[in-house]
Write an enzyme that holds these catalytic residues in place. Structure first.
Site, PDB file in Angstrom:
ATOM      1  N   TRP A 154       0.804  -1.284   0.000  1.00 50.43           N
ATOM      2  CA  TRP A 154      -0.070   0.041  -0.187  1.00 50.43           C
ATOM      3  C   TRP A 154       0.944   1.178   0.004  1.00 50.43           C
ATOM      4  O   TRP A 154       0.396   2.328  -0.108  1.00 50.43           O
ATOM      5  CB  TRP A 154      -0.889   0.156   1.098  1.00 50.43           C
ATOM      6  CG  TRP A 154      -0.524  -0.264   2.472  1.00 50.43           C
ATOM      7  CD1 TRP A 154      -0.698  -1.301   3.366  1.00 50.43           C
ATOM      8  CD2 TRP A 154       0.395   0.533   3.179  1.00 50.43           C
ATOM      9  NE1 TRP A 154      -0.162  -1.376   4.503  1.00 50.43           N
ATOM     10  CE2 TRP A 154       0.537  -0.227   4.629  1.00 50.43           C
ATOM     11  CE3 TRP A 154       1.238   1.908   3.263  1.00 50.43           C
ATOM     12  CZ2 TRP A 154       1.298   0.232   5.621  1.00 50.43           C
ATOM     13  CZ3 TRP A 154       1.654   2.389   4.376  1.00 50.43           C
ATOM     14  CH2 TRP A 154       1.776   1.523   5.522  1.00 50.43           C
ATOM     15  N   LYS A 178      -2.544  -8.751  -7.132  1.00 50.48           N
ATOM     16  CA  LYS A 178      -3.679  -8.410  -6.171  1.00 50.48           C
ATOM     17  C   LYS A 178      -2.891  -7.131  -5.443  1.00 50.48           C
ATOM     18  O   LYS A 178      -1.909  -6.912  -4.881  1.00 50.48           O
ATOM     19  CB  LYS A 178      -3.781  -9.491  -4.912  1.00 50.48           C
ATOM     20  CG  LYS A 178      -4.788  -9.013  -4.045  1.00 50.48           C
ATOM     21  CD  LYS A 178      -5.026  -9.902  -2.884  1.00 50.48           C
ATOM     22  CE  LYS A 178      -3.951  -9.413  -1.718  1.00 50.48           C
ATOM     23  NZ  LYS A 178      -4.571  -8.231  -1.060  1.00 50.48           N
ATOM     24  N   GLU A 251      10.395  -9.057  -1.689  1.00 55.54           N
ATOM     25  CA  GLU A 251      10.801  -7.756  -1.174  1.00 55.54           C
ATOM     26  C   GLU A 251      10.111  -7.254  -0.056  1.00 55.54           C
ATOM     27  O   GLU A 251       9.120  -6.737  -0.134  1.00 55.54           O
ATOM     28  CB  GLU A 251      10.768  -6.623  -2.312  1.00 55.54           C
ATOM     29  CG  GLU A 251      11.671  -5.523  -2.342  1.00 55.54           C
ATOM     30  CD  GLU A 251      11.297  -4.359  -1.434  1.00 55.54           C
ATOM     31  OE1 GLU A 251      11.409  -4.515   0.006  1.00 55.54           O
ATOM     32  OE2 GLU A 251      10.860  -3.331  -2.091  1.00 55.54           O
ATOM     33  N   CYS A 285      10.447   1.158   2.421  1.00 54.91           N
ATOM     34  CA  CYS A 285      11.414   0.290   3.164  1.00 54.91           C
ATOM     35  C   CYS A 285      12.859   0.932   3.101  1.00 54.91           C
ATOM     36  O   CYS A 285      13.814   0.203   3.796  1.00 54.91           O
ATOM     37  CB  CYS A 285      11.196  -0.888   2.278  1.00 54.91           C
ATOM     38  SG  CYS A 285       9.711  -1.939   2.693  1.00 54.91           S
TER      39      CYS A 285
END
Length: 479
Positions: A154, A178, A251, A285
């Protein structure tokens, strides 16, 4: 005035569909906390349909020439440019991101990345043929793996969708993708755009929750499962995929160290680090959120960083002066708040440390100093606009602190000493090391980590190769 709630739908085999059993999820705008759409809560029947469509479309897409696949991807890139404003609006509603920054910082690299992989589609080559045994010629074929089950996060719904579908399609695979249950809108829009270009079944999108993703990974059809997400999600995917010996691309999280030595220009370093730490509300990240500063400049650096934080703005998407918007969802707001609430007594909040306003999931730019290596906020990913600062005494301790976490995705070194920068880049145990900068990415270079940050590469020729398999063919020269 009541906001009209839109109905988002799955995209399977070239058409939009509701979930087979009619279930839906409310989708909330994180800047307003209002429900703006419903999306399908897809179940096993929807997953079965999407996988069947992708499997049926695979032989023809696999056998399309590289030039044909390249042409299709170039058309997709052009279409993204043509629909840029629609994509920006959908992404901003998804995430609360500033419109101006989404326009300048996401659309151009997304388009560039698709075009890069369009070029890569024509580089499906193996090693040169040769006679490694008398009377026999060996060749290597590089082939697509098959149907790919892909789960996007997201924090960058559009861009991470591109990172997944572009190399997969370029290599000749078909896709079932998805999006996150909190950010499906832009991915559904992308499906409609791509659906005008690709044959039915080559690219499919199904919406849903964690159980939908699990059903995709556990389905017998996909040859590969790819996820960008948390370590928890990644370990579950790897365990599920192992049952069928599926290929897995992970990841996962990050806890990027930002190592600042005493010879830096503090103002320049603070400007670069604060922007790389607070961009996208720190929901990245690779974000520059774990700063390690040499003890001789620690206090001056902390003061300058706190001042920069206090000048950094968060706010609504249409405000062109803000650097970032809200956190993505109520759970993420609670997570960030919890880290601050649980800070140890020896920590000091130098700036921020609180929610902004009472509507929307906004969090103030935060700086926390006085931390120790074993503190929770040092060891675990906050995923918010919170920059921590630790002090180190020498290069050896800087490396010890930097490498002393379970994540290994990205890092940076800030120094004018070239030899020291080279030593640090060699010894930092991270998939990426930036020197005197932090967070730039280019399509030509790989992105991916080690340890609990996962394995496999996004972007670059390495990312393209991850979506292929190698076959050895040997033939007799005697007919």
């Amino acid at each position: 005035m009541t906001t009209e709630v839109r109905r988002l739908r799955n995209y399977i085999d070239g058409e939009f569909r509701d979930a087979a059993d009619g279930r839906t999820i409310d989708v909330v705008n994180p800047a307003t906390e209002e429900v703006y759409a419903t999306s399908p809560l897809s179940g096993q029947a929807d997953v079965d349909a999407a996988m069947a469509a992708a499997a049926a479309a695979f032989p023809a897409w696999r056998d399309a020439t590289p030039a044909e696949r390249q042409k299709a991807l170039l058309k997709i890139a052009d279409a993204f440019e043509e629909h840029a404003e629609e994509l920006i609006a959908a992404e901003s509603e998804n995430t609360g991101k500033p419109l101006a920054l989404t326009r300048s910082e996401e659309i151009p690299p997304m388009v560039d990345q698709i075009r890069f992989f369009a070029g890569a589609a024509r580089m499906l080559e193996g090693r040169s043929a040769g006679e490694y045994m008398e009377g026999l010629t060996s060749i290597v074929r590089r082939e697509p793996v098959g149907v790919c089950a892909q789960v996007a996060p997201w924090n960058y719904p559009m861009m991470m969708a591109v990172w997944k579908f572009a190399p997969a399609l370029a290599a000749g695979n078909t896709v079932v993708l998805k999006p996150s249950d909190t950010t499906p809108a832009s991915t559904v829009l992308i499906a409609g755009i791509i659906g005008e270009i690709l044959p039915a079944g080559v690219f499919n999108v199904i919406c849903g929750d964690r159980e939908t993703g699990r059903a995709m990974v556990e389905h017998p059809t996909p040859a590969m499962a790819s996820i960008t997400g948390s370590v928890r999600a990644g370990t579950q995917v790897a365990a599920s995929a192992a049952k069928d010996v599926k290929r897995v691309h992970l990841e996962l999280g990050g806890k990027a160290p930002v190592v600042v030595f005493e010879d830096v220009d503090i103002d320049k370093a603070v400007a670069g680090i604060s922007e790389a730490g607070y961009f996208n509300a720190g929901q990245d990240c690779t974000a520059a959120t774990r700063v390690l500063v040499h003890e001789s400049v620690h206090d001056a650096f902390v003061a300058a960083l706190a001042a920069a934080a206090k000048e950094t703005k968060t706010g609504l998407p249409d405000d062109e002066d803000v650097l970032y918007g809200p956190l993505n969802n109520a759970n993420q707001l609670a997570q960030v708040s919890g880290f601050i609430d649980r800070l140890p007594a020896h920590a000091t909040v130098e700036a921020g440390g609180h929610r902004v306003g009472d509507k929307g999931y906004f969090w103030a730019p935060t700086v926390v100093s006085g931390l120790r290596q074993d503190d929770e906020i040092i060891q675990n990913e906050v995923f918010g606009p919170v920059i921590t600062v630790q002090s180190f005494t020498d290069e050896a301790q800087a490396l010890e602190f930097a490498n002393g976490v379970e994540y290994a995705l990205a890092s940076s070194v800030w120094t004018k000493d070239h030899a020291r920068a080279m030593r640090m880049s060699k010894n930092l145990d991270f998939g990426c090391v930036w020197i005197n900068t932090h967070i730039p990415l280019v399509a030509e270079m790989p992105h991916g980590g080690f340890k609990k940050s996962g394995y496999g590469k996004d972007l670059s020729g390495y990312g393209f190769e991850d979506y292929t398999r190698i076959k050895h063919v040997m033939t007799s020269l005697e007919g």
